[in-house]
Scaffold this motif. Structure first.
Motif, mmCIF file in Angstrom:
data_model
loop_
_atom_site.group_PDB
_atom_site.id
_atom_site.type_symbol
_atom_site.label_atom_id
_atom_site.label_comp_id
_atom_site.label_asym_id
_atom_site.label_seq_id
_atom_site.Cartn_x
_atom_site.Cartn_y
_atom_site.Cartn_z
ATOM 1 N N THR A 1 -24.633 25.575 -57.720
ATOM 2 C CA THR A 1 -24.494 27.365 -57.694
ATOM 3 C C THR A 1 -24.494 28.095 -56.599
ATOM 4 O O THR A 1 -24.241 28.889 -56.159
ATOM 5 C CB THR A 1 -24.424 27.775 -58.496
ATOM 6 O OG1 THR A 1 -25.861 27.733 -58.460
ATOM 7 C CG2 THR A 1 -23.954 27.399 -60.376
ATOM 8 N N THR A 2 -25.436 27.230 -55.888
ATOM 9 C CA THR A 2 -26.266 27.167 -54.675
ATOM 10 C C THR A 2 -25.555 27.927 -53.476
ATOM 11 O O THR A 2 -25.704 28.206 -52.523
ATOM 12 C CB THR A 2 -27.597 26.591 -53.972
ATOM 13 O OG1 THR A 2 -26.988 25.613 -54.250
ATOM 14 C CG2 THR A 2 -29.050 27.728 -55.578
ATOM 15 N N LEU A 3 -23.929 27.043 -53.805
ATOM 16 C CA LEU A 3 -22.813 26.856 -52.296
ATOM 17 C C LEU A 3 -22.329 28.230 -52.446
ATOM 18 O O LEU A 3 -21.495 28.905 -51.969
ATOM 19 C CB LEU A 3 -22.195 26.038 -52.684
ATOM 20 C CG LEU A 3 -22.180 24.324 -52.622
ATOM 21 C CD1 LEU A 3 -20.948 23.866 -53.463
ATOM 22 C CD2 LEU A 3 -23.012 24.190 -50.969
ATOM 23 N N LEU A 4 -22.736 29.277 -54.012
ATOM 24 C CA LEU A 4 -21.886 30.522 -54.533
ATOM 25 C C LEU A 4 -22.716 31.625 -53.277
ATOM 26 O O LEU A 4 -23.537 31.080 -53.574
ATOM 27 C CB LEU A 4 -21.713 30.470 -55.286
ATOM 28 C CG LEU A 4 -20.054 29.874 -56.298
ATOM 29 C CD1 LEU A 4 -20.313 29.887 -57.508
ATOM 30 C CD2 LEU A 4 -18.745 29.830 -55.741
ATOM 31 N N PRO A 5 -22.003 32.461 -52.336
ATOM 32 C CA PRO A 5 -22.768 33.491 -52.490
ATOM 33 C C PRO A 5 -23.433 34.241 -53.602
ATOM 34 O O PRO A 5 -23.577 34.425 -54.931
ATOM 35 C CB PRO A 5 -22.023 35.244 -51.511
ATOM 36 C CG PRO A 5 -20.963 33.963 -52.216
ATOM 37 C CD PRO A 5 -20.374 32.968 -52.882
ATOM 38 N N ASN A 6 -24.776 34.996 -53.725
ATOM 39 C CA ASN A 6 -25.414 35.862 -54.635
ATOM 40 C C ASN A 6 -24.734 36.441 -56.122
ATOM 41 O O ASN A 6 -24.927 36.337 -57.159
ATOM 42 C CB ASN A 6 -26.777 36.571 -54.158
ATOM 43 C CG ASN A 6 -27.822 35.596 -53.606
ATOM 44 O OD1 ASN A 6 -28.090 34.851 -53.575
ATOM 45 N ND2 ASN A 6 -28.229 35.792 -52.820
ATOM 46 N N THR B 1 -12.623 28.239 -67.774
ATOM 47 C CA THR B 1 -12.163 29.673 -67.120
ATOM 48 C C THR B 1 -12.233 29.416 -65.598
ATOM 49 O O THR B 1 -13.413 28.752 -64.906
ATOM 50 C CB THR B 1 -13.385 29.952 -67.345
ATOM 51 O OG1 THR B 1 -13.204 30.180 -68.343
ATOM 52 C CG2 THR B 1 -13.318 31.446 -66.851
ATOM 53 N N MET B 2 -11.222 29.450 -64.576
ATOM 54 C CA MET B 2 -11.140 29.993 -63.354
ATOM 55 C C MET B 2 -11.585 31.337 -63.126
ATOM 56 O O MET B 2 -11.581 32.574 -63.928
ATOM 57 C CB MET B 2 -9.688 30.290 -62.723
ATOM 58 C CG MET B 2 -8.988 28.075 -63.422
ATOM 59 S SD MET B 2 -9.655 27.355 -62.753
ATOM 60 C CE MET B 2 -9.583 27.136 -60.619
ATOM 61 N N LEU B 3 -12.282 31.279 -62.037
ATOM 62 C CA LEU B 3 -13.052 32.966 -61.816
ATOM 63 C C LEU B 3 -12.296 32.925 -59.725
ATOM 64 O O LEU B 3 -13.338 32.227 -59.708
ATOM 65 C CB LEU B 3 -14.628 32.965 -60.927
ATOM 66 C CG LEU B 3 -14.770 32.688 -62.996
ATOM 67 C CD1 LEU B 3 -16.491 32.826 -63.336
ATOM 68 C CD2 LEU B 3 -14.689 33.781 -64.002
ATOM 69 N N LYS B 4 -12.177 33.736 -59.197
ATOM 70 C CA LYS B 4 -11.878 34.114 -57.698
ATOM 71 C C LYS B 4 -13.083 35.181 -57.379
ATOM 72 O O LYS B 4 -12.272 36.152 -57.928
ATOM 73 C CB LYS B 4 -10.097 34.587 -57.688
ATOM 74 C CG LYS B 4 -9.869 34.753 -56.397
ATOM 75 C CD LYS B 4 -8.597 34.272 -55.564
ATOM 76 C CE LYS B 4 -8.056 34.867 -54.478
ATOM 77 N NZ LYS B 4 -7.836 34.851 -53.604
ATOM 78 N N PHE B 5 -13.822 34.623 -56.580
ATOM 79 C CA PHE B 5 -14.749 35.759 -55.845
ATOM 80 C C PHE B 5 -13.776 36.584 -54.035
ATOM 81 O O PHE B 5 -13.060 35.446 -53.723
ATOM 82 C CB PHE B 5 -15.735 35.355 -55.554
ATOM 83 C CG PHE B 5 -16.351 35.145 -57.129
ATOM 84 C CD1 PHE B 5 -17.051 36.282 -57.501
ATOM 85 C CD2 PHE B 5 -16.339 34.112 -57.788
ATOM 86 C CE1 PHE B 5 -17.893 36.016 -58.581
ATOM 87 C CE2 PHE B 5 -17.061 33.560 -58.946
ATOM 88 C CZ PHE B 5 -17.361 34.844 -59.882
ATOM 89 N N ASP B 6 -13.476 37.849 -54.176
ATOM 90 C CA ASP B 6 -12.628 37.930 -52.553
ATOM 91 C C ASP B 6 -13.743 37.928 -51.396
ATOM 92 O O ASP B 6 -14.986 37.353 -51.674
ATOM 93 C CB ASP B 6 -12.391 38.543 -53.329
ATOM 94 C CG ASP B 6 -13.437 40.780 -53.148
ATOM 95 O OD1 ASP B 6 -14.374 39.952 -53.292
ATOM 96 O OD2 ASP B 6 -12.686 41.405 -54.157
ATOM 97 N N LYS B 7 -13.328 38.312 -50.428
ATOM 98 C CA LYS B 7 -13.846 38.305 -49.034
ATOM 99 C C LYS B 7 -15.612 39.111 -49.359
ATOM 100 O O LYS B 7 -16.337 38.536 -48.848
ATOM 101 C CB LYS B 7 -13.211 38.858 -48.234
ATOM 102 C CG LYS B 7 -12.736 39.965 -48.156
ATOM 103 C CD LYS B 7 -11.985 39.786 -46.962
ATOM 104 C CE LYS B 7 -11.554 41.759 -47.127
ATOM 105 N NZ LYS B 7 -10.223 42.092 -45.744
ATOM 106 N N THR B 8 -15.558 40.249 -50.238
ATOM 107 C CA THR B 8 -17.207 40.736 -50.998
ATOM 108 C C THR B 8 -18.276 39.982 -51.517
ATOM 109 O O THR B 8 -18.628 40.320 -52.124
ATOM 110 C CB THR B 8 -16.739 42.442 -50.498
ATOM 111 O OG1 THR B 8 -16.123 42.364 -52.114
ATOM 112 C CG2 THR B 8 -15.997 43.062 -49.227
#
Length: 153
Positions: free
Chosen positions: A98-103, A136-143
């Motif tokens: 998960t460290t590949l993802l933003p906080n 489960t699928m999640l999508k995180f936007d540019k922010t």
């Protein structure tokens, strides 16, 4: 006339699948021949994990790679662009860090999905698509805020 139309459409379908494979090929290369960013990524996120396969996808007409791919012995598959930036990481056992993802994205996952691990992450320009081990699928936007979620039914 109908028979001729069916034959022509079948021929077109066969050609549509044959042409791309004739233009591009997989060339097996060691990770040491890939950009330094690929090697740094592997050392940072998968220290001590051995590479089982690594290759370049190349256009046959040139010697330039289109992208790089690395498969690790622990089942992880990673795709990199020409500069060596990762854009897809997957592991069917859910061992994607998960460290590949933003906080903010990590916070959503650790708060709302405590018992799940990340199965895959796809990064595109300004968003992350994350698949968890429960489907489960999640999508995180540019922010990096949660844009949508699709729970497995």
């Amino acid at each position: 006339m109908k028979r001729l139309a069916k034959i022509l459409s079948l021929a077109a379908l066969v050609l549509a699948f044959a042409i791309p494979s004739a233009q591009a090929e997989r060339v097996y290369k060691p990770v040491s021949d890939m950009p330094a960013q690929v090697q740094t990524f592997l050392n940072d996120y998968y220290p001590g994990v051995k590479v089982s396969k690594s290759w370049w996808k190349m256009m046959r007409a040139t010697t330039q790679p289109m992208w790089y791919r690395v498969n690790l012995e622990n089942g992880t598959k990673i795709a990199f662009d020409l500069q060596g930036n990762w854009y897809q990481v997957s592991n069917k056992n859910g061992n994607v860090p998960t460290t590949l993802l933003p906080n903010d994205a990590r916070g959503v996952i650790s708060k709302d999905y405590k018992n799940e691990t990340v199965k895959s992450i796809k990064f595109k320009k300004d968003s992350y698509k994350v698949k968890l081990t429960n489907g489960t699928m999640l999508k995180f936007d540019k922010t990096y805020g949660l844009q949508w979620r699709k729970d497995k039914k």
